[in-house]
Design a protein around this motif. Structure first.
Motif, PDB file in Angstrom:
ATOM      1  N   ALA A 277      34.870  48.349  27.229  1.00 13.65           N
ATOM      2  CA  ALA A 277      36.059  48.303  27.881  1.00 13.65           C
ATOM      3  C   ALA A 277      37.326  47.878  26.939  1.00 13.65           C
TER       4      ALA A 277
ATOM      5  N   PRO B 120      31.989  43.284  34.332  1.00 10.51           N
ATOM      6  CA  PRO B 120      33.130  44.052  33.883  1.00 10.51           C
ATOM      7  C   PRO B 120      34.175  43.174  33.559  1.00 10.51           C
TER       8      PRO B 120
ATOM      9  N   THR C 173      35.831  49.607  37.859  1.00  9.04           N
ATOM     10  CA  THR C 173      35.893  49.480  36.176  1.00  9.04           C
ATOM     11  C   THR C 173      34.638  50.222  35.607  1.00  9.04           C
TER      12      THR C 173
ATOM     13  N   THR D 245      36.556  43.289  30.312  1.00 14.90           N
ATOM     14  CA  THR D 245      38.051  43.342  30.260  1.00 14.90           C
ATOM     15  C   THR D 245      38.874  42.037  29.703  1.00 14.90           C
TER      16      THR D 245
ATOM     17  N   TYR E 287      41.530  50.117  31.358  1.00 19.35           N
ATOM     18  CA  TYR E 287      40.037  49.346  32.032  1.00 19.35           C
ATOM     19  C   TYR E 287      40.771  48.293  33.022  1.00 19.35           C
TER      20      TYR E 287
ATOM     21  N   MET F  38      41.933  48.899  36.336  1.00 18.99           N
ATOM     22  CA  MET F  38      41.069  49.371  37.411  1.00 18.99           C
ATOM     23  C   MET F  38      40.353  48.297  38.266  1.00 18.99           C
ATOM     24  N   ALA F  39      40.521  47.038  37.742  1.00 17.25           N
ATOM     25  CA  ALA F  39      40.056  45.795  38.688  1.00 17.25           C
ATOM     26  C   ALA F  39      40.794  45.771  39.898  1.00 17.25           C
TER      27      ALA F  39
END
Length: 605
Positions: A382, A498, A449, A502, A387, A390-391
């Motif tokens: 990531a 994730p 993510t 990130t 990325y 996306m969370a």
């Protein structure tokens, strides 16, 4: 490292001349030796790059009359020694020390499931001499390419041909070289990525990564995906701390680097000065690679943008006392090299650093035959800027996640793509968006993510960075190895939460693990990219090259692009970059340059 080719005919003997033409077109992939084999309706061809002693490893295609099998193999099996011992224990006799023979014996023992036993990068064809059955296979992450095409001869008899490069299939003739309109929309929308099985040509396909295709004696084809990563949390790692993840990832990467040291020749490293390649250099040093040859490349600045990152690569070279080589490229050298880089592309690749890898590989190949590089880390851990947002996508809503992804990654939306094309090439449906939506909706990824990472790992990575490295290194008979794409490391990273990936602006867990190996000032530096400013800020001879390509007779005959839109872009060549900061005019020009070289040029040959 190598190039393979072959034909499985129907109702006639295999065309050995066509296989020879494909093989001959791939001399750069395997400049050291070649071979052909044919039996009735099956023929195989091979070009070889010798990174091992051919006298003890056998020649290809490799035929075993006892087993009734023949194989043409491209790649490297990193666990071949263990597999060889296992097969010896099962009573198999070996006549070489090659991974190729391991594949042959492994197929006899495990059948199609041989691929599950192989650790490494590979594409191969195994032919059963008696039955005529042929198995085509491609490695898990698609590091090694495999293209195929249906052809029909003048008498109406058909055949399936395959090769390690798309131009090799075209060189043998009989291929439908018309543009695939769906692939064209992918190219213009999905940042020049054309997902498998399509290519830009309607008559050529590519075997997806982690996939096998069996051609049965009756002509039936059975395609099966045999590997795909699962982007979900693993119950056995529920209690892991951040440090546990860091240690596990570093240990897995260390194993990946050590696996890729297998060779009878020295192994070098491409050193950009970023986290990924610097970490590989550090782990190679740990593994005892003293005096390691490292290579960095830089270009002239353009448009106020620097063209090299030597100050960072120098830090690593000094810290680990490598035999470091700075390669400086000026316009006088880069402009002519564009033709060679385009000639090396199996498919049109718009990424600016193709020419960088092409020139870098030219210089590196003069000193080593094998290099490791850091491709894949951004997709696996990531590292890209799209990325973290996306969370914040709505929980369980793939459309919201996809909207965020498209805003960051896609070059243009469906309407803008249609507006760029002449009416006959426009499509009613948003094929690129539909493809991405299907991926985001597919089970096996926990979060938004994870969905983006899975799409990038299994599609974008394969058909952009990985293909770029393979094509540009193999153009000079240089084998590129990518430790970050070790499948065990990829599987481990896919299960990592994730938010750990990130963190710290991306690749957080990798950055923290790297502190055990490399200096902090390389880890904490701003993220960089492989810069080739002249292809981002088009001017002078580069702009002339694009203008000539778009105004050529062949481009007018093809009639892909709306002339008014193209002229507006040419009048303001640097006025509107894509979300990924690429020049859209270069994207159009590159496509026409590639078609002129590989389609129009082949037609005239």
């Amino acid at each position: 490292m190598c190039g393979i080719a072959g034909e499985v005919a129907r109702g006639r003997p295999a065309n050995l001349a066509a296989v020879a033409a494909m093989t001959d077109s791939m001399v750069p992939r395997g400049p050291d030796s070649s071979g052909l084999w044919a039996r009735e309706d099956v023929a195989l061809g091979h070009r070889r790059l010798a990174i091992i002693d051919l006298s003890s490893h056998g020649h290809q295609p490799m035929h075993d009359p006892e087993l009734g099998l023949t194989v043409a193999f491209n790649g490297c099996i990193y666990n071949y020694a263990e597999l060889r011992r296992e097969l010896l224990g099962k009573g198999y006799r070996f006549f070489s020390h090659s991974d190729t023979e391991v594949v042959l014996k492994g197929y006899k023992e495990w059948g199609d499931r041989v691929v599950e036993h192989l650790f490494g990068m590979f594409a191969f064809a195994v032919a059963e001499t008696d039955s005529g059955r042929v198995l085509l296979a491609r490695d898990r992450l698609g590091v090694k390419p495999l293209y195929w095409s249906d052809v029909v001869d003048g008498n109406g008899a058909g055949a399936l041909r395959f090769a390690s490069s798309l131009p090799a299939l075209v060189a043998a003739g009989g291929v439908d070289t018309d543009i695939d309109p769906v692939a064209l929309h992918h190219y213009l929308s999905f940042h020049s990525v054309v997902p498998a099985p399509r290519t830009i040509l309607r008559g050529v396909h590519k075997l997806p990564p982690g996939t096998i295709m069996a051609i049965e004696p009756d002509g039936t084809r059975i395609e099966k995906t045999w590997w795909e990563p699962v982007f979900e949390r693993s119950s056995e790692r529920d209690g892991w701390s951040e440090r546990d993840w860091q240690d596990a990832i570093l240990a897995s990467l260390r194993t990946a680097v050590e696996r890729r040291l297998v060779a009878d020749v020295p192994v070098g490293c491409l050193l950009s000065g970023g986290l990924d390649s610097s970490l590989i250099v550090g782990l190679l040093s740990e593994a005892g690679q003293h005096g390691l040859k490292t290579f960095s490349i830089g270009f002239e600045a353009a448009g106020g943008e620097e063209g090299d990152e030597f100050k960072y690569s120098d830090v690593i070279a000094r810290h680990f006392d490598t035999d470091h080589h700075q390669i400086r490229i000026d316009t006088a050298r880069m402009l002519p090299a564009l033709s060679g880089a385009i000639g090396a592309m199996s498919e049109p690749m718009v990424s600016h650093d193709c020419v960088a890898f092409y020139l870098l590989s030219e210089e590196v190949s003069k000193q080593v035959k094998v290099v490791q590089s850091g491709q894949g880390a951004d997709e696996i851990f990531a590292g890209y800027h799209w990325y973290p947002p996306m969370a914040h996508a709505a929980d369980g809503d793939p459309d919201d996640a996809l909207t965020r992804y498209r805003a960051a990654f896609f070059d243009r939306d469906h309407d803008a793509t249609n507006a760029l094309l002449q009416p006959s090439w426009r499509l009613d449906g948003d094929v690129a968006g539909q493809f991405a939506r299907a991926h985001f909706s597919h089970p096996g990824a926990d979060t938004a993510t994870d969905r983006a990472l899975r799409l990038d790992t299994t599609v974008m990575l394969v058909d952009d960075p990985v293909k770029r490295v393979d094509n540009m290194t193999m153009a000079w008979g240089l084998e590129g190895r990518v430790p970050f794409l070790d499948h065990e490391l990829v599987e481990l990273a896919a299960t990592c939460p994730p938010e750990l990936k990130t963190a710290f602006g991306g690749k957080g867990v990798l950055k923290e693990a790297a502190r055990q190996v490399i200096p902090a000032d390389v880890i904490d530096r701003p993220k960089g990219y492989f810069p080739v400013p002249a292809l981002k800020h088009l001017a002078g001879p580069y702009l002339d090259l694009v203008r000539d390509a778009l105004h050529s007779d062949s481009a007018r005959t093809r009639g892909l692009f709306d002339s008014g839109t193209v002229n507006s872009m040419l009048n303001e060549p640097n006025g509107n970059l894509t979300p990924l900061r690429g020049n859209p005019l270069w994207q159009l020009g590159l496509l026409e340059l590639w078609l002129a070289r590989h389609v129009d040029g082949a037609a005239l040959a």
